[in-house]
Design an enzyme around this catalytic site. Sequence first.
Site, mmCIF file in Angstrom:
data_model
loop_
_atom_site.group_PDB
_atom_site.id
_atom_site.type_symbol
_atom_site.label_atom_id
_atom_site.label_comp_id
_atom_site.label_asym_id
_atom_site.label_seq_id
_atom_site.Cartn_x
_atom_site.Cartn_y
_atom_site.Cartn_z
ATOM 1 N N CYS A 118 -0.992 1.286 6.113
ATOM 2 C CA CYS A 118 -1.839 2.752 5.635
ATOM 3 C C CYS A 118 -3.136 3.257 6.891
ATOM 4 O O CYS A 118 -3.015 3.365 7.413
ATOM 5 C CB CYS A 118 -3.020 1.845 4.779
ATOM 6 S SG CYS A 118 -2.326 1.177 3.182
ATOM 7 N N ARG A 405 5.144 -0.680 -1.769
ATOM 8 C CA ARG A 405 4.120 -1.283 -0.917
ATOM 9 C C ARG A 405 3.689 -2.671 -1.634
ATOM 10 O O ARG A 405 3.452 -3.954 -0.776
ATOM 11 C CB ARG A 405 3.666 -0.834 -0.069
ATOM 12 C CG ARG A 405 4.361 0.034 0.829
ATOM 13 C CD ARG A 405 3.295 -0.305 2.625
ATOM 14 N NE ARG A 405 2.707 -0.108 2.945
ATOM 15 C CZ ARG A 405 1.228 -0.381 3.176
ATOM 16 N NH1 ARG A 405 0.506 0.947 3.400
ATOM 17 N NH2 ARG A 405 0.891 -1.600 3.188
HETATM 18 C C1 EPZ Z 1 -7.057 -7.293 5.016
HETATM 19 O O1 EPZ Z 1 -6.929 -6.301 6.208
HETATM 20 C C2 EPZ Z 1 -5.857 -6.821 4.319
HETATM 21 N N1 EPZ Z 1 -4.473 -6.748 4.533
HETATM 22 C C3 EPZ Z 1 -5.854 -5.677 3.186
HETATM 23 O O2 EPZ Z 1 -5.512 -5.415 2.171
HETATM 24 C C4 EPZ Z 1 -7.528 -5.258 3.178
HETATM 25 O O3 EPZ Z 1 -7.509 -3.868 3.147
HETATM 26 C C5 EPZ Z 1 -8.477 -5.662 4.312
HETATM 27 O O4 EPZ Z 1 -7.528 -7.131 5.334
HETATM 28 C C6 EPZ Z 1 -9.770 -5.862 4.124
HETATM 29 O O5 EPZ Z 1 -9.736 -6.877 3.248
HETATM 30 C C7 EPZ Z 1 -3.492 -7.856 5.130
HETATM 31 O O6 EPZ Z 1 -3.975 -9.130 4.135
HETATM 32 C C8 EPZ Z 1 -2.017 -7.888 5.325
HETATM 33 P P1 EPZ Z 1 -9.449 -6.557 8.899
HETATM 34 P P2 EPZ Z 1 -6.867 -6.731 7.643
HETATM 35 O O7 EPZ Z 1 -9.013 -7.299 9.892
HETATM 36 O O8 EPZ Z 1 -6.623 -7.668 8.228
HETATM 37 C C9 EPZ Z 1 -11.805 -4.028 11.530
HETATM 38 C C10 EPZ Z 1 -4.107 -3.248 1.446
HETATM 39 O O9 EPZ Z 1 -3.777 -1.960 0.767
HETATM 40 N N2 EPZ Z 1 -11.548 -4.149 12.513
HETATM 41 O O10 EPZ Z 1 -10.152 -7.404 8.200
HETATM 42 O O11 EPZ Z 1 -5.865 -6.042 8.592
HETATM 43 C C11 EPZ Z 1 -10.979 -2.832 10.721
HETATM 44 O O12 EPZ Z 1 -10.114 -1.792 10.951
HETATM 45 C C12 EPZ Z 1 -4.924 -3.824 2.389
HETATM 46 O O13 EPZ Z 1 -3.440 -5.003 0.389
HETATM 47 C C13 EPZ Z 1 -11.391 -3.846 14.058
HETATM 48 O O14 EPZ Z 1 -12.260 -3.310 14.261
HETATM 49 O O15 EPZ Z 1 -8.699 -6.080 7.787
HETATM 50 C C14 EPZ Z 1 -11.531 -2.700 9.716
HETATM 51 O O16 EPZ Z 1 -12.439 -1.672 10.151
HETATM 52 C C15 EPZ Z 1 -4.899 -2.565 3.247
HETATM 53 N N3 EPZ Z 1 -10.911 -4.740 14.840
HETATM 54 C C16 EPZ Z 1 -12.250 -3.914 9.389
HETATM 55 O O17 EPZ Z 1 -12.708 -4.767 10.994
HETATM 56 C C17 EPZ Z 1 -10.172 -5.789 14.544
HETATM 57 O O18 EPZ Z 1 -9.247 -6.296 15.885
HETATM 58 C C18 EPZ Z 1 -11.623 -5.355 8.361
HETATM 59 O O19 EPZ Z 1 -10.313 -4.697 8.585
HETATM 60 C C19 EPZ Z 1 -9.402 -5.745 13.214
HETATM 61 C C20 EPZ Z 1 -10.177 -5.124 12.445
#
Ligand code: EPZ
Length: 429
Positions: A118, A405
Amino acid sequence: MPLEEYFAINGGNELFGKVELHGAKNAVLPMLAAGLLTKEEVVVKDCPYITDVSNMGRLLAEVGANVLFDGRNIRVRGQACKGALSHELEKVMRSSMFMLGVLIATVGEVKLSLPGGCKIGARPLDIHLDGLSKLGAVCEEKDGVVFCHAKKLKGAKILMRYPSVGATENLLMASVLAEGKTTLVNCAREPEIISLVELLRKMGAKISGEGTSVIEIDGVKELGGATVKPIADRIVAGTYLGALAVCGGELVLNGIGKNDVRSTLFAFQNRDFQVYDDGLSLRARATRRKRYDELSEQLACDVITGPYPLFATDMQPVVCAVKCFADGVSRVKETVFENRFSHLFEMKKLGADVVIDKDTALIRRGDLYPGDMIAKDLRGGAGLSVFAMGIKGESRVYGAKYVDRGYENFEENFKNIGCDIRREPVKKC
Ligand code: EPZ
């Protein structure tokens, strides 16, 4: 560009009927990746028929696993034999990030282009890579490609700067086979993580503390096969509840309880919206009011998204849609992703009274009319569809493929409960 199909939605119908909820996308995806941690068979039951899940199956097959789609059960057998993925698949799927943890733990190396998915924010992988480095991997990132390698992973204490869901899952999967003890601090506490740990434990992993911010893992030499049923999809459930809140009617959601959608229900709570839970299913009723063109009345609310147990960012677009029909001013603050308001610009095109100030949207009931909107991401597409369901007359939501998706048979399932919705191809001139 996935704009080849759109949903034509003739809003205003009440919704009645039963909805079967299946395994949560965000639980199923890391579980399938975990199948690579053992030579034996891992069976993930009750998977949803959605494109993210079928693409994940293709990813696993590409690195060498046997993946069998047996109805809703997906069987993963055999470990990976290579650490590089095809550019085409990894670019379309953010979940290719789960390959980092499992491939480094089994093959000892992984090469991955920065995952796509996304367009909701930059979504770097620094927390994942920092954690893997602490476990002894050498990680480099150059020109959008991540390369990690390790002879042997060793347990470590890892403090994550943010409770990232994916990083918590990746580090769990990397450390279950590492030598010695790993302590993950400031972990994400999402129910999907608890569900993943249930599988890893069945496979023989030694883990404690899931669901809290500190998880401890005692590495084991090898893992075995297991069968698991993931938790039901709380975001899909919340989307149906959002549609009900806007349209009115009565729905029974099988496979989910009140507790699983607690914060969503809180956002929709008002005297017209009643919810009953019998332990196996959730029955929700929304009464229509004459004064709003017979749509269900909504109250304004304040929502701030954040890591669990705070309000789920994935529900934010649907809540915005619902609050476009509310009395008073709702305030929705998005703290997780820096670019997750694109749906609001589309809703504004159809009369929504929305003011955006950086990470906060002020939303009021506007003078709404049907029209065309373009989805830019999965949950945004669901939010726009719910919004269109509340507006009398035909609206079009372009970008149906984004919705595919994460939502199974979106238009069929909504049609079955009374929504006037159909999928149409975009005519090329
Ligand atoms: C998971 O994504 C989900 N995806 C997302 O669902 C969900 O929105 C998100 O968690 C938050 O709940 C899956 O589980 C497959 P994060 P993830 O790492 O793991 C920042 C949907 O629509 N960050 O918790 O990628 C990041 O940029 C999707 O179903 C860093 O800066 O989310 C974000 O701002 C979309 N560095 C925040 O943390 C990193 O190394 C949260 O991301 C990792 C993350």
